[in-house]
Motif scaffolding. Structure first.
Motif, short mmCIF file in Angstrom:
data_model
loop_
_atom_site.label_atom_id
_atom_site.label_comp_id
_atom_site.label_asym_id
_atom_site.label_seq_id
_atom_site.Cartn_x
_atom_site.Cartn_y
_atom_site.Cartn_z
N UNK A 69 39.89 44.05 41.16
CA UNK A 69 38.72 44.53 40.41
C UNK A 69 38.91 44.42 38.90
N UNK A 70 40.13 44.69 38.45
CA UNK A 70 40.41 44.63 37.01
C UNK A 70 40.28 43.21 36.48
N UNK A 71 40.74 42.24 37.27
CA UNK A 71 40.60 40.84 36.87
C UNK A 71 39.13 40.46 36.79
N UNK A 72 38.36 40.87 37.79
CA UNK A 72 36.93 40.52 37.81
C UNK A 72 36.22 41.09 36.60
N UNK A 82 34.44 38.71 33.78
CA UNK A 82 33.02 38.82 33.47
C UNK A 82 32.74 38.67 31.97
N UNK A 83 33.76 38.91 31.17
CA UNK A 83 33.61 38.84 29.70
C UNK A 83 34.05 37.50 29.12
N UNK A 84 34.82 36.73 29.87
CA UNK A 84 35.41 35.51 29.33
C UNK A 84 35.35 34.38 30.35
N UNK A 85 35.20 33.14 29.87
CA UNK A 85 35.36 31.99 30.74
C UNK A 85 36.84 31.87 31.09
N UNK A 141 48.29 38.42 33.32
CA UNK A 141 49.59 38.06 33.90
C UNK A 141 50.36 39.30 34.33
N UNK A 142 50.32 40.32 33.49
CA UNK A 142 51.11 41.55 33.71
C UNK A 142 50.52 42.44 34.81
N UNK A 143 49.22 42.40 34.97
CA UNK A 143 48.52 43.33 35.86
C UNK A 143 49.09 43.36 37.28
N UNK A 162 47.00 33.63 46.79
CA UNK A 162 46.13 34.75 47.20
C UNK A 162 44.68 34.31 46.98
N UNK A 163 43.81 34.65 47.90
CA UNK A 163 42.41 34.28 47.75
C UNK A 163 41.55 35.53 47.55
N UNK A 164 40.30 35.36 47.11
CA UNK A 164 39.49 36.52 46.69
C UNK A 164 39.25 37.58 47.75
N UNK A 165 39.29 37.22 49.04
CA UNK A 165 39.01 38.20 50.09
C UNK A 165 40.17 39.15 50.38
#
Length: 345
Positions: free
Chosen positions: A35-38, A42-45, A60-62, A322-325
């Motif tokens: 969720x944090x990545x998404x 949403x703010x950046x390409x 990278x760190x997350x 890893x995939x989105x699901x």
């Protein structure tokens, strides 16, 4: 404030040394399943996330903080160094890299520029420097391998069969050799710059080289891969080589001057060892099992761990990214299981 103890388990395993627990990291461990990545995406390409070192470092760190893995891998794309050398590439949602000016001739190869990392990708180097100050686990840098990069450059985007790429390889030998030379030089330059900036291991992704048979691999690819890994030897940094559907090439890889061979899920660790692979092995859980009931996932992870820990030199990973699901909680549980696991003797 007390400094964190540095966890070098991954680096020890790369060198074939015994470790107190099996190290684990996951390819594409920073991505849309988080969720944090998404929220950041949403703010950046995609490329904007690369261009802003603080954002790149955060992404990278997350997963290191979230999952407790033993290594971080730089958040970037194998296309990242291609844009500044003259390739008109964009990452399109649901498709992947799309090339507006594909290579069709020797003239197209000759127009590619030489990579100057300090000028062309300073944001990547700055991200690495930031991460070295923040991480308590090793940072893995990476690059795409010449064949895989060439497949995008020639096909114009993702492909299922790589007909154009192989046809170019067979019918334009001078242009193919020139392309391998240019992409080989770029890969060496790019990875050496990442290492100089602070990357403590590097992985070369040859995702689609499994499309070649072993004879063609030896003729058209082995020379450039040997040159790349030989050029990196004097850095003292562990090197990893990974591809998909390339079980038939494993002994060719074992003969390369590379430290770690990555397996996808199609070839078991036992099979690789019986074939004669002596390098440290990395892999190789089918990422689809992240969607399976925990009992099924745990059983397969145990099987991989039992096979991998029969001798020193094993790193747990997925057989692809890893995939989105996938779920964060599943990866957290899996990481804890791997760290606590002791092989039945």
């Amino acid at each position: 404030m007390t400094a964190k103890t540095f966890n070098d388990t991954f680096l020890k395993a790369c060198r074939g040394e015994a470790t107190e627990h099996v190290p684990v990291w996951y390819m594409r461990q920073a991505g849309r399943y988080q969720p944090e990545y998404r929220a950041i995406r949403a703010k950046h390409s995609f490329f904007e996330m690369n261009y802003i070192p603080e954002v790149c470092a955060e992404v990278t760190r997350l997963p290191v903080e979230q999952l407790g893995v033993d290594a971080a891998i730089l958040f970037a794309d194998i296309m990242t160094p291609l844009k500044p050398i003259g390739v008109d590439v964009n990452i399109e949602s649901g498709i992947g890299p799309v090339i507006a000016n594909p290579i069709e001739s020797l003239k197209d190869v000759e127009r590619l520029l030489e990579l100057d990392p300090e000028t062309h990708v300073p944001y990547i180097l700055e991200s690495i420097k930031i991460l070295r100050q923040q991480l308590s686990v090793p940072l893995i840098g990476f690059a795409g391998a010449p064949f895989t990069l060439a497949s995008y450059l020639i096909e114009g985007g993702p492909s299922k069969h790589y007909h154009k790429t192989k046809a170019f390889m067979y019918t334009e030998p001078v242009a193919w050799q020139a392309l391998m030379e240019k992409l080989g030089d770029m890969t060496i330059t790019y990875l050496k710059a990442q290492i100089k900036a602070g990357a403590q291991a590097v992985q070369v992704f040859d995702s689609w080289v499994g499309a070649l048979n072993d004879e063609d691999y030896r003729e058209y690819i082995t020379p450039v891969m040997t040159r790349i890994f030989n050029a990196l030897k004097d850095t003292g940094v562990p090197t990893i080589y990974f591809g998909i559907g390339a079980g038939h090439l494993l002994m060719d890889w074992n003969r390369l001057p590379v430290d770690v061979v990555g397996l996808d899920w199609r070839t078991s660790i036992t099979t690789a060892r019986e074939m004669g692979v002596t390098k440290t092995l990395q892999g190789n859980l089918d990422p689809t099992l992240l969607l399976a009931p925990w009992e099924k996932l745990e059983a397969k992870a145990k099987e991989i761990l039992d096979e991998g820990t029969k001798q020193p030199g094993f790193i747990f990973n997925l057989g692809h990214g890893v995939f989105p699901d996938a779920k964060v909680e599943t990866l957290q549980q899996l990481t804890k299981f791997i760290h606590r696991y002791k092989r039945d003797i």
